[in-house]
Design an enzyme around this catalytic site. Structure first.
Site, PDB file in Angstrom:
ATOM      1  N   ASP A  70      29.240  64.480  66.837  1.00 55.92           N
ATOM      2  CA  ASP A  70      29.264  65.866  66.754  1.00 55.92           C
ATOM      3  C   ASP A  70      28.151  65.818  68.465  1.00 55.92           C
ATOM      4  OD1 ASP A  70      25.846  64.667  66.946  1.00 55.92           O
ATOM      5  OD2 ASP A  70      25.850  65.240  65.812  1.00 55.92           O
ATOM      6  N   ASP A 139      16.493  68.237  57.218  1.00 54.62           N
ATOM      7  CA  ASP A 139      16.780  68.975  55.197  1.00 54.62           C
ATOM      8  C   ASP A 139      18.446  67.927  55.145  1.00 54.62           C
ATOM      9  OD1 ASP A 139      19.261  69.030  57.710  1.00 54.62           O
ATOM     10  OD2 ASP A 139      18.916  70.998  58.023  1.00 54.62           O
ATOM     11  N   HIS A 141      20.971  67.025  56.960  1.00 62.64           N
ATOM     12  CA  HIS A 141      21.970  66.557  57.472  1.00 62.64           C
ATOM     13  C   HIS A 141      22.535  65.582  58.409  1.00 62.64           C
ATOM     14  CE1 HIS A 141      19.456  68.222  61.388  1.00 62.64           C
ATOM     15  NE2 HIS A 141      20.349  67.460  62.119  1.00 62.64           N
ATOM     16  N   GLU A 146      25.839  70.682  58.133  1.00 60.93           N
ATOM     17  CA  GLU A 146      24.446  71.299  57.463  1.00 60.93           C
ATOM     18  C   GLU A 146      24.112  71.121  56.118  1.00 60.93           C
ATOM     19  OE1 GLU A 146      21.723  71.555  59.573  1.00 60.93           O
ATOM     20  OE2 GLU A 146      21.807  72.501  61.777  1.00 60.93           O
TER      21      GLU A 146
HETATM   22  C1  GLP Z   1      20.574  65.929  65.432  1.00 63.04           C
HETATM   23  C2  GLP Z   1      21.837  65.377  65.453  1.00 63.04           C
HETATM   24  C3  GLP Z   1      21.811  63.788  64.227  1.00 63.04           C
HETATM   25  C4  GLP Z   1      20.428  63.631  64.445  1.00 63.04           C
HETATM   26  C5  GLP Z   1      19.442  64.413  64.061  1.00 63.04           C
HETATM   27  C6  GLP Z   1      18.538  63.601  63.586  1.00 63.04           C
HETATM   28  O1  GLP Z   1      20.470  67.237  64.597  1.00 63.04           O
HETATM   29  N1  GLP Z   1      22.698  65.844  65.644  1.00 63.04           N
HETATM   30  O2  GLP Z   1      22.364  63.433  64.269  1.00 63.04           O
HETATM   31  O3  GLP Z   1      20.427  62.214  62.817  1.00 63.04           O
HETATM   32  O4  GLP Z   1      19.076  65.731  65.057  1.00 63.04           O
HETATM   33  O5  GLP Z   1      17.601  63.240  64.866  1.00 63.04           O
HETATM   34  P1  GLP Z   1      16.241  62.786  65.045  1.00 63.04           P
HETATM   35  O6  GLP Z   1      16.315  60.915  65.076  1.00 63.04           O
HETATM   36  O7  GLP Z   1      15.621  62.784  66.479  1.00 63.04           O
HETATM   37  O8  GLP Z   1      15.086  62.882  63.914  1.00 63.04           O
END
Ligand code: GLP
Length: 244
Positions: A70, A139, A141, A146
């Site tokens: 993404d 959440d 995702h 989402e």
């Molecule tokens: C963002 C990314 C996700 C990732 C999430 C969790 O939203 N788009 O791909 O898994 O963050 O991030 P973290 O690993 O910092 O908790």
């Protein structure tokens, strides 16, 4: 329902080492493997380990192709908080992968729909993703898919939820600087990967991890679709493991 293969690490760093074992095995078997990459803080120990292993001669990235999950809408690839920049800084600039063999959705594309179609086409041209790395949002995702009333199939534009904007504000100067939209591989794109490695670390992810694999499959918990994937390796640390 299928259950993932579960590896429980003592720490987040050890989770990175275990995840590196998975990627090393995939690349050893197929030197031109297509790997799906993720951002966030969770993959950082893995990326450090992959860099170290190539330096030690254990992995060769020179033929590997990578596709990221993404990107924030509107951010230039050089923007400090863009996911392209994150990938360059934390992995791609430090391994032998060829720049033309790495793709991240273009946050500034003029025609987002067209860019998304081209993104899917490129992955298809490469023969599909061999091993997709995933983290998870609070959440549920994955990528930036989402909670919704359906599972979106292809790469597409999404509006970020307040929870995600709030969780990601730590990377920006203020919450107002966090983009409100993003481009993400779809759930269908992710599910098409031949193998999935999900890393989940930290006590704050315990509840969503339980819902993901031990709750109903529900588009309100996008990651729960992984219960239908035949080859998921879940690597979590003791803090996130729901059954301690
Ligand atoms: C963002 C990314 C996700 C990732 C999430 C969790 O939203 N788009 O791909 O898994 O963050 O991030 P973290 O690993 O910092 O908790």
């Amino acid at each position: 329902m299928l259950h993932p293969r579960i590896l429980v690490a003592k720490t987040a760093d050890e989770a990175g080492v275990l995840a590196a074992n998975e990627f090393e095995a995939v690349i050893a078997k197929k030197p031109a493997a297509v790997i799906g990459l993720a951002t966030g803080s969770t993959p950082l120990p893995l990326y450090r380990e992959l860099i170290a292993r190539e330096k030690a001669g254990k992995i060769d990235f020179s033929k590997v192709r990578s596709a990221n999950l993404d990107e924030y809408k509107g951010l230039a690839p050089t923007h400090e908080q863009s996911y392209r920049k994150f990938m360059q800084d934390n992995l791609l600039d430090h391994i032998s992968i060829k720049p033309e063999n790495t793709i991240v959705p273009l946050g500034q594309a003029e025609d987002i729909q067209k860019m998304c179609e081209e993104y899917e086409a490129k992955i298809e041209e490469w023969g599909g993703v061999d091993c997709q790395l995933l983290g998870i949002g609070h959440d549920g995702h994955i990528g930036f898919n989402e909670p919704e009333d359906h599972f979106p199939a292809m790469t597409h534009e999404v509006q970020l939820t307040e929870m995600t904007i709030d969780a990601n504000k730590r990377f920006f100067e203020s919450i107002d600087d966090v983009p409100r939209a993003a481009i993400t591989m779809g759930i269908g794109t992710i599910m098409a990967a031949r193998k999935i490695v999900m890393i989940v670390t930290g006590a704050d992810k315990k509840e969503i991890l339980k819902k993901t694999f031990w709750g109903p499959v529900d588009p309100q918990v996008p990651a729960s679709i992984l219960q239908f994937h035949p080859d998921v390796t879940l690597i979590c640390d003791e803090a996130a493991y729901p059954f301690n």
